[in-house]
Design a protein around this motif. Structure first.
Motif, PDB file in Angstrom:
ATOM      1  N   GLU A   1      40.204  41.009  50.152  1.00 34.08           N
ATOM      2  CA  GLU A   1      40.826  39.721  49.876  1.00 34.08           C
ATOM      3  C   GLU A   1      41.245  39.002  51.162  1.00 34.08           C
ATOM      4  N   LYS A   2      41.709  39.744  52.136  1.00 35.66           N
ATOM      5  CA  LYS A   2      42.157  39.142  53.396  1.00 35.66           C
ATOM      6  C   LYS A   2      40.999  38.529  54.181  1.00 35.66           C
ATOM      7  N   PHE A   3      39.844  39.200  54.190  1.00 37.19           N
ATOM      8  CA  PHE A   3      38.767  38.779  55.083  1.00 37.19           C
ATOM      9  C   PHE A   3      37.582  38.085  54.407  1.00 37.19           C
ATOM     10  N   LYS A   4      37.586  37.973  53.077  1.00 35.88           N
ATOM     11  CA  LYS A   4      36.444  37.304  52.426  1.00 35.88           C
ATOM     12  C   LYS A   4      36.460  35.815  52.780  1.00 35.88           C
ATOM     13  N   PRO A   5      35.288  35.253  53.000  1.00 33.58           N
ATOM     14  CA  PRO A   5      35.213  33.814  53.283  1.00 33.58           C
ATOM     15  C   PRO A   5      35.697  33.004  52.073  1.00 33.58           C
ATOM     16  N   GLU A   6      36.234  31.835  52.327  1.00 29.79           N
ATOM     17  CA  GLU A   6      36.735  30.985  51.239  1.00 29.79           C
ATOM     18  C   GLU A   6      35.649  30.616  50.243  1.00 29.79           C
ATOM     19  N   ASN A   7      34.401  30.536  50.707  1.00 34.82           N
ATOM     20  CA  ASN A   7      33.310  30.123  49.826  1.00 34.82           C
ATOM     21  C   ASN A   7      32.620  31.313  49.146  1.00 34.82           C
ATOM     22  N   MET A   8      33.271  32.466  49.128  1.00 30.04           N
ATOM     23  CA  MET A   8      32.685  33.651  48.503  1.00 30.04           C
ATOM     24  C   MET A   8      33.599  34.145  47.393  1.00 30.04           C
ATOM     25  N   GLU A   9      33.017  34.356  46.223  1.00 28.82           N
ATOM     26  CA  GLU A   9      33.749  34.938  45.104  1.00 28.82           C
ATOM     27  C   GLU A   9      33.384  36.412  45.007  1.00 28.82           C
ATOM     28  N   LEU A  10      34.389  37.259  45.029  1.00 24.78           N
ATOM     29  CA  LEU A  10      34.180  38.695  44.881  1.00 24.78           C
ATOM     30  C   LEU A  10      34.722  39.139  43.530  1.00 24.78           C
ATOM     31  N   ILE A  11      33.928  39.921  42.828  1.00 22.45           N
ATOM     32  CA  ILE A  11      34.342  40.533  41.567  1.00 22.45           C
ATOM     33  C   ILE A  11      34.331  42.035  41.805  1.00 22.45           C
ATOM     34  N   TYR A  12      35.465  42.671  41.550  1.00 24.71           N
ATOM     35  CA  TYR A  12      35.620  44.091  41.838  1.00 24.71           C
ATOM     36  C   TYR A  12      35.576  44.913  40.551  1.00 24.71           C
ATOM     37  N   HIS A  13      34.691  45.897  40.519  1.00 22.50           N
ATOM     38  CA  HIS A  13      34.628  46.847  39.415  1.00 22.50           C
ATOM     39  C   HIS A  13      35.244  48.148  39.936  1.00 22.50           C
ATOM     40  N   VAL A  14      36.517  48.369  39.611  1.00 24.48           N
ATOM     41  CA  VAL A  14      37.221  49.568  40.053  1.00 24.48           C
ATOM     42  C   VAL A  14      37.089  50.607  38.939  1.00 24.48           C
ATOM     43  N   VAL A  15      36.438  51.714  39.272  1.00 25.41           N
ATOM     44  CA  VAL A  15      36.190  52.767  38.283  1.00 25.41           C
ATOM     45  C   VAL A  15      37.031  53.986  38.635  1.00 25.41           C
ATOM     46  N   GLU A  16      38.100  54.171  37.892  1.00 24.96           N
ATOM     47  CA  GLU A  16      38.954  55.351  38.052  1.00 24.96           C
ATOM     48  C   GLU A  16      38.303  56.492  37.282  1.00 24.96           C
ATOM     49  N   ASN A  17      37.866  57.496  38.023  1.00 27.07           N
ATOM     50  CA  ASN A  17      37.114  58.607  37.429  1.00 27.07           C
ATOM     51  C   ASN A  17      38.024  59.650  36.770  1.00 27.07           C
ATOM     52  N   SER A  18      38.940  59.163  35.971  1.00 31.06           N
ATOM     53  CA  SER A  18      39.824  60.010  35.182  1.00 31.06           C
ATOM     54  C   SER A  18      40.486  59.096  34.143  1.00 31.06           C
ATOM     55  N   SER A  19      41.422  59.626  33.418  1.00 31.49           N
ATOM     56  CA  SER A  19      42.165  58.798  32.457  1.00 31.49           C
ATOM     57  C   SER A  19      43.433  58.204  33.092  1.00 31.49           C
ATOM     58  N   ASP A  20      43.641  58.415  34.388  1.00 28.45           N
ATOM     59  CA  ASP A  20      44.812  57.922  35.118  1.00 28.45           C
ATOM     60  C   ASP A  20      44.876  56.400  35.074  1.00 28.45           C
ATOM     61  N   MET A  21      45.984  55.873  34.599  1.00 28.44           N
ATOM     62  CA  MET A  21      46.201  54.427  34.595  1.00 28.44           C
ATOM     63  C   MET A  21      47.496  54.068  35.328  1.00 28.44           C
ATOM     64  N   SER A  22      48.043  55.024  36.069  1.00 21.65           N
ATOM     65  CA  SER A  22      49.352  54.848  36.691  1.00 21.65           C
ATOM     66  C   SER A  22      49.399  53.719  37.718  1.00 21.65           C
ATOM     67  N   TYR A  23      48.283  53.367  38.286  1.00 14.13           N
ATOM     68  CA  TYR A  23      48.276  52.310  39.303  1.00 14.13           C
ATOM     69  C   TYR A  23      47.403  51.124  38.909  1.00 14.13           C
ATOM     70  N   LYS A  24      46.964  51.102  37.664  1.00 12.00           N
ATOM     71  CA  LYS A  24      46.104  50.015  37.169  1.00 12.00           C
ATOM     72  C   LYS A  24      46.747  48.642  37.372  1.00 12.00           C
ATOM     73  N   ASP A  25      47.988  48.467  36.958  1.00 15.04           N
ATOM     74  CA  ASP A  25      48.632  47.159  37.062  1.00 15.04           C
ATOM     75  C   ASP A  25      48.714  46.673  38.508  1.00 15.04           C
ATOM     76  N   GLU A  26      49.007  47.588  39.421  1.00 14.24           N
ATOM     77  CA  GLU A  26      49.064  47.200  40.836  1.00 14.24           C
ATOM     78  C   GLU A  26      47.693  46.754  41.327  1.00 14.24           C
ATOM     79  N   VAL A  27      46.668  47.482  40.948  1.00 17.10           N
ATOM     80  CA  VAL A  27      45.300  47.160  41.385  1.00 17.10           C
ATOM     81  C   VAL A  27      44.834  45.831  40.802  1.00 17.10           C
TER      82      VAL A  27
END
Length: 190
Positions: A28-54
């Protein structure tokens, strides 16, 4: 020819809040203003403890839980590699952009130059662009930071073949070599 104005990033993770948060913040800090990034974060467990922060880092973060990766194989059978493969396979067919960036969560973007450089390589016609070579006999581009044409990713996949000395994603480089498809690794990392 792609301008990479929109890019989807697949990020496998495993109980790794700090690394995942730092990676996303660096993008997010270094992406150019004219670039849209879509992030697919795959937590390889059932852990959701940090989902909201991410997902709070960007409204373009999509969170997935992939608990089957947590039980697939033992560590003796390269469990981390299988989990990495499982995460990519879990979402790669959802990607709609021309290129996909496969990125371990223990990587960081340290400059906007990263995005300018990969854009230039795409304009030059490369279909597979890596930031490092895996130190095996095959010398494939490593999946830790690998930009790949999405059509190629979905055609070839990332499944390892340990009997042939191929880890996750190595088959992409092999396929490119065997089929005369242009690929590139940045010099400073080879």
């Amino acid at each position: 020819m792609s301008s990479l104005e929109k890019l989807e990033v697949i990020i496998p993770t495993y109980h790794s809040r700090a690394l995942t948060v730092m990676l996303l913040k660096s993008f997010e800090k270094f992406k150019p203003e004219n670039m849209e990034l879509i992030y697919h974060v795959v937590e390889n467990s059932s852990d959701m403890s940090y989902k909201d922060e991410v997902i709070g880092i960007s409204d373009k973060v999509v969170w997935y839980n992939n608990p089957s990766a947590d039980t697939n194989y033992s560590n003796a059978n390269n469990k981390p590699s299988w989990a990495n493969c499982s995460a990519v396979d879990f979402v790669r067919n959802k990607v709609k952009t021309e290129f996909t960036l496969l990125c371990h969560n223990d990587c960081l973007v340290t400059s906007e130059t990263f995005f300018h450089e990969i854009k230039e390589k795409v304009k030059e016609g490369y279909k597979l662009i890596g930031t490092s070579l895996f130190p095996t006999e095959a010398r494939p581009l490593h999946i830790a930071g690998l930009l790949v044409e999405t059509e190629l990713l979905n055609k070839v996949g990332v499944t390892p073949n340990f009997e042939k000395g191929l880890d996750v994603g190595d088959i992409l480089t092999i396929h490119c070599r065997e089929n005369g498809i242009s690929y590139f690794c940045f010099e400073n990392t080879s």
